[in-house]
Design an enzyme around this catalytic site. Structure first.
Site, mmCIF file in Angstrom:
data_model
loop_
_atom_site.group_PDB
_atom_site.id
_atom_site.type_symbol
_atom_site.label_atom_id
_atom_site.label_comp_id
_atom_site.label_asym_id
_atom_site.label_seq_id
_atom_site.Cartn_x
_atom_site.Cartn_y
_atom_site.Cartn_z
ATOM 1 C CE LYS A 168 -10.412 3.671 9.954
ATOM 2 N NZ LYS A 168 -9.760 4.531 8.759
ATOM 3 C CB THR A 173 -1.055 0.058 1.078
ATOM 4 O OG1 THR A 173 -1.691 1.099 1.047
ATOM 5 C CG2 THR A 173 -0.211 0.081 2.563
ATOM 6 C CG ASP A 210 -9.154 -2.147 -3.989
ATOM 7 O OD1 ASP A 210 -8.371 -1.123 -4.196
ATOM 8 O OD2 ASP A 210 -10.451 -2.287 -4.541
ATOM 9 C CE1 TYR A 262 -15.746 9.484 -0.293
ATOM 10 C CE2 TYR A 262 -14.032 7.853 -0.274
ATOM 11 C CZ TYR A 262 -14.690 8.638 -0.925
ATOM 12 O OH TYR A 262 -14.555 8.657 -2.231
ATOM 13 C CG HIS A 278 -13.778 -1.283 6.053
ATOM 14 N ND1 HIS A 278 -13.511 -0.008 7.035
ATOM 15 C CD2 HIS A 278 -12.901 -0.725 5.133
ATOM 16 C CE1 HIS A 278 -13.020 1.031 6.495
ATOM 17 N NE2 HIS A 278 -12.640 0.496 5.279
ATOM 18 N NE ARG A 279 -7.410 -0.859 5.206
ATOM 19 C CZ ARG A 279 -8.040 0.350 5.396
ATOM 20 N NH1 ARG A 279 -8.544 0.990 6.570
ATOM 21 N NH2 ARG A 279 -8.934 0.932 4.377
ATOM 22 C CG ASN A 284 -4.128 4.778 2.554
ATOM 23 O OD1 ASN A 284 -4.108 5.347 3.775
ATOM 24 N ND2 ASN A 284 -5.342 5.199 2.195
ATOM 25 C CD GLU A 317 -3.943 1.041 -15.558
ATOM 26 O OE1 GLU A 317 -5.079 0.920 -15.965
ATOM 27 O OE2 GLU A 317 -2.942 0.592 -16.302
ATOM 28 C CG PHE A 325 -7.368 7.227 5.521
ATOM 29 C CD1 PHE A 325 -7.736 6.855 4.510
ATOM 30 C CD2 PHE A 325 -6.935 6.232 6.614
ATOM 31 C CE1 PHE A 325 -7.961 5.394 4.328
ATOM 32 C CE2 PHE A 325 -7.287 5.039 6.299
ATOM 33 C CZ PHE A 325 -7.767 4.472 5.194
HETATM 34 P P1 ITT Z 1 -3.601 1.742 -1.837
HETATM 35 O O1 ITT Z 1 -4.146 1.359 -3.177
HETATM 36 O O2 ITT Z 1 -1.787 2.192 -1.986
HETATM 37 O O3 ITT Z 1 -3.627 0.810 -0.906
HETATM 38 P P2 ITT Z 1 -5.404 3.830 -1.810
HETATM 39 O O4 ITT Z 1 -5.871 4.672 -0.811
HETATM 40 O O5 ITT Z 1 -5.438 4.244 -3.218
HETATM 41 O O6 ITT Z 1 -4.241 2.941 -1.124
HETATM 42 P P3 ITT Z 1 -7.462 1.832 -2.327
HETATM 43 O O7 ITT Z 1 -7.335 1.922 -3.696
HETATM 44 O O8 ITT Z 1 -8.101 0.603 -1.780
HETATM 45 O O9 ITT Z 1 -6.363 2.674 -1.538
HETATM 46 O O10 ITT Z 1 -8.694 3.018 -2.140
HETATM 47 C C1 ITT Z 1 -9.624 3.210 -1.134
HETATM 48 C C2 ITT Z 1 -10.115 4.661 -0.726
HETATM 49 O O11 ITT Z 1 -11.455 4.197 -0.125
HETATM 50 C C3 ITT Z 1 -9.452 5.278 0.119
HETATM 51 O O12 ITT Z 1 -8.467 6.358 -0.751
HETATM 52 C C4 ITT Z 1 -10.434 6.026 0.739
HETATM 53 O O13 ITT Z 1 -10.842 7.086 0.019
HETATM 54 C C5 ITT Z 1 -11.478 5.013 0.949
HETATM 55 N N1 ITT Z 1 -11.157 4.347 2.008
HETATM 56 C C6 ITT Z 1 -10.945 2.992 2.230
HETATM 57 N N2 ITT Z 1 -10.881 2.531 3.554
HETATM 58 C C7 ITT Z 1 -11.207 3.862 4.209
HETATM 59 C C8 ITT Z 1 -11.229 3.960 5.554
HETATM 60 O O14 ITT Z 1 -10.846 3.228 6.637
HETATM 61 N N3 ITT Z 1 -11.755 5.129 5.950
HETATM 62 C C9 ITT Z 1 -11.904 6.114 4.957
HETATM 63 N N4 ITT Z 1 -12.009 5.941 3.735
HETATM 64 C C10 ITT Z 1 -11.666 4.783 3.228
#
Ligand code: ITT
Length: 193
Positions: free
Chosen positions: A173, A7, A69, A152, A178-179, A9, A40, A150
């Protein structure tokens, strides 16, 4: 076991490292490895995209990889933003741009704005592929509240709570998200291997 978490993120990495703390599994993020690869995500489902991330990073390091994801699915928007959650308001958009877009789309619709967060966690080591899912149900509010988390988190209130996720502390949290659900399941499966 060393497990590379595919990731970029930082919020996700912090959550997943806490879930695997005090286990025999060491989580190393791409950030720890100094790798800023942009993968991608062309899949149609969370599961497809999680595996694309895991396989891409496995092909680079040839070591066990985990990926997530995830996204937000809003009932009144027919499941959007869904797999497009990260870039819902466009390429290079900020989390705030995404939140404002959702608020704008929901403001003419009646409450409650039911929604759920979904996470697909995947493990891949070149042979074994293990998947686990988690969901957090709740509702969207039409203002951003709180400073933590972060994405939403500032506009999502989980069922049974009055606070947005951004108003909760990190530990709260990481008990309910979900995670947390998907990675705790994945952790059990991996520790059983
Ligand atoms: P990686 O692909 O590098 O892991 P990313 O942020 O691009 O990072 P995703 O493609 O899985 O991750 O997109 C998930 C998006 O969904 C993320 O950017 C947030 O906008 C939202 N999201 C997922 N989990 C969240 C959470 O725990 N709280 C708030 N928003 C979340």
């Amino acid at each position: 076991m060393k497990l590379i978490f595919a990731t970029q993120n930082i919020g996700k990495a912090k959550e997943v490292k806490a879930i695997f703390a005090n286990t025999s599994i060491d989580i190393i993020s791409l950030y720890d490895l100094g790798n800023n690869i942009d993968i991608e995500e062309h899949g149609k489902t969370f599961s497809e995209n999680a595996f694309i991330k895991a396989q891409t990073v496995y092909d680079i390091y040839r070591e066990p990889v985990a990926a997530d994801d995830s996204g937000l699915s809003i009932d009144q928007l027919d499941g959007r933003p869904g797999v497009y959650s990260a870039r819902y308001a466009g390429v290079n958009c900020t989390y705030e741009d995404n939140n404002l877009k959702v608020i704008n789309e929901l403001k003419a619709l009646s409450e409650p704005h039911k929604a759920k967060f979904i996470s697909c966690a995947v493990f891949y080591d070149g042979k074994n592929k293990i998947e686990a899912f988690g969901e957090l149900h709740g509702k969207i509010i039409l203002e951003q509240r709180g400073m933590h988390g972060f994405g939403y988190d500032p506009i999502f209130i989980p069922d049974g709570y009055n606070q947005t996720i951004s108003e909760m502390d990190f530990e709260e949290k990481n008990k309910i998200s979900h995670r947390a659900q998907s990675f705790n399941l994945l952790k059990e499966k991996l520790l059983d291997l």
